[in-house]
Design an enzyme around this catalytic site. Structure first.
Site, short mmCIF file in Angstrom:
data_model
loop_
_atom_site.label_atom_id
_atom_site.label_comp_id
_atom_site.label_asym_id
_atom_site.label_seq_id
_atom_site.Cartn_x
_atom_site.Cartn_y
_atom_site.Cartn_z
N ASP A 1 2.58 -3.22 -3.94
CA ASP A 1 1.49 -3.78 -4.76
C ASP A 1 0.47 -2.89 -5.37
O ASP A 1 -0.02 -3.17 -6.29
CB ASP A 1 1.03 -4.91 -3.97
N CYS B 1 -4.49 -5.81 -2.68
CA CYS B 1 -3.17 -6.58 -2.39
C CYS B 1 -3.10 -7.97 -3.09
O CYS B 1 -2.13 -8.06 -3.82
CB CYS B 1 -3.14 -6.88 -0.75
N ASP C 1 0.81 -1.20 0.05
CA ASP C 1 -0.13 0.03 0.17
C ASP C 1 0.87 1.25 0.02
O ASP C 1 0.47 2.50 0.45
CB ASP C 1 -0.99 -0.06 1.12
#
Length: 495
Positions: A295, A69, A34
């Site tokens: 990600d 994710c 993140d």
């Protein structure tokens, strides 16, 4: 000491040829969680940026293919879009660490191919959200995989043949120690094999817990006040359009989370320094590719959305990507558009392997080699962004307004009950870099069949939706591109 070698294809003018044998390169991939770019998410990584930018290449147009994710990680490991590897969200029902992943996609993922090619492989940190540590996934010689989603303390790792729980050991530091030991052991072996090490620390994911030594370092910092900060927008799709101005208490929370996210990344910065120092000490830094990326991105307050990803805006879909290693240009910026999908085929080519036909991504190894005479066509590319909304009866939060049948998700009190996902927060987007164009076009699978589009040259903060102002032929072209890309596989994705 015996070294594994591969023939290196070097450019020698108008033709190519195998002109020398070099040791197979080591590969170190550091994947954060993140971490945004647009909100200055790389600021805490001062040393990492120096190490990888001054002695490598920084990509300015790197994107996740899904801003969530589990599907993003599955794509990085397989080189495939989510519509092909069938991991649509973070749930088991959505394919995250599910049956198809175990039986079809995981057995041919990146570590398996590298291990078969003679690489010693290591994984440490967050694997897939629904990984519960029943066994070590295929392809890893050493595996230290986190059970479930990101945590900093009180976690369990699958440590090779057993599960081990920790209460007070900061996870990023533990991962640093594990990979240091792995590299030391591999390099010390008489029959030294090349290594592939993937480290996936929890930073900067919630619960945003910095190491004690870093707590409060950024207490003086506020969340970046972009032009869209805490500004509801009525020209967005219904979920974002429903946002209301955040009260001061929630803005304070957003500021606090912004600070802590930066603080969690300081331990990652230290880890990178330790690893580079070790590689230099062992005299293998020059033969090691180092990749730093995330990600997906993250937003904090934009369009009065408190904090999350899952939206098709630059904050959420743009990711950091820095690379150094053999033949990687030094101190240069790479503006060529790339996706997380492209990392796997690039690594395979670095390792001397052919890229399988099922891989959707496209290697950028050649573009790095030829940076000094970059073909303008390589700057022109269309990328797919796809997302499937989550929301059902079980995601209802009774502490917030609404009801079970609304199928809203991510509704929390600290976000002022702004629901940041829903069952039909589903969309596909074209990220369009063509003929000096920098644009995104999105179609939403909601009851409105809503459209959003932005000219990122004129409107970098995506304040004005021009989707309904485009000429009919432009919208038709984008619709056709989306239709083709959402079913593409392999080289048919290379538009």
């Amino acid at each position: 000491m015996l070294l594994h070698i591969i023939p290196i294809l070097l450019y020698v003018g108008p033709t190519f040829g195998f002109i020398q044998q070099l040791p197979s390169p080591n590969i170190l991939l550091l994947l954060t969680d993140d971490q945004d770019v647009e909100l200055h998410g790389m600021y805490p990584l001062q040393q990492t940026t120096k190490i990888l930018s001054e002695f490598g290449t920084k990509f300015t147009n790197a994107y996740t293919n899904t801003p969530l994710c589990c599907p993003a990680r599955a794509s990085l490991l397989t080189g495939q879009y989510a519509h092909n590897h069938m991991t649509f969200n973070n749930s088991l029902n959505g394919g995250c660490n599910g049956h198809q992943w175990h039986t079809i996609f995981e057995p041919r993922a990146l570590p398996v191919l590298l291990q078969k090619h003679g690489y010693q492989t290591f994984f440490g940190g967050k694997y897939l959200n629904q990984f519960k540590g029943a066994e070590v996934p295929p392809g890893w010689n050493e595996f230290y995989g986190l059970h479930g989603n990101s945590r900093y303390y009180n976690y369990t790792l699958r440590e090779n043949k057993r599960n081990v729980s920790y209460a007070n050991m900061y996870l990023t530091d533990l991962l640093r120690d594990r990979v240091v030991q792995f590299i030391h052991n591999v390099i010390s072996e008489h029959d030294q094999k090349p290594f592939f090490a993937m480290i996936s620390p929890p930073a900067a994911h919630a619960p945003f817990t910095p190491a004690p030594r870093h707590k409060g370092v950024y207490s003086h910092v506020r969340a970046l006040r972009t032009p869209s900060f805490n500004t509801p927008s009525k020209d967005k799709h219904w979920l974002v359009r429903s946002a209301h101005r955040l009260p001061n208490s929630t803005v304070v929370t957003v500021d606090e989370y912004f600070q802590k996210r930066w603080e969690t990344l300081l331990a990652v910065d230290e880890m990178m320094v330790t690893l580079v120092s070790l590689l230099k000490e062992k005299q293998c830094l020059d033969n090691t590719y180092i990749i730093y990326t995330s990600d997906n991105g993250y937003h904090l307050g934009q369009f009065a959305q408190p904090f999350d990803k899952r939206q098709p805006y630059q904050t959420d879909i743009k990711v950091p990507l820095l690379i150094r290693g053999p033949d990687v240009p030094v101190g240069l910026l790479m503006h060529m558009p790339v996706s997380l999908l492209d990392i796997m085929p690039t690594i395979l080519e670095w390792a001397g392997l052919l890229v399988p036909n099922y891989i959707d991504g496209r290697s950028f190894r050649y573009e790095l080699l030829q940076m000094h005479q970059m073909n303008p066509l390589s700057q022109q590319r269309v990328l797919l962004i796809e997302y499937w909304g989550e929301g059902n009866d079980d995601t209802y939060n009774p502490a917030c307004p609404g009801q079970h049948t609304d199928h809203l998700a991510e509704c929390t009190l600290d976000a002022d009950c702004h629901c940041q996902d829903a069952w039909n927060n589903t969309y596909t987007c074209i990220r369009d870099f063509r003929f000096k164009r920098d644009r995104i076009f999105c179609e939403f699978k909601d009851t409105e069949n809503f459209i959003e589009a932005y000219d990122l040259i004129q409107d970098p903060y995506q304040l004005k939706n021009i989707g309904y102002e485009l000429l009919p032929n432009e919208r038709a072209l984008y619709g056709l591109l989306l239709k083709n890309l959402t079913i593409c596989a392999g080289k048919s994705c290379h538009i």
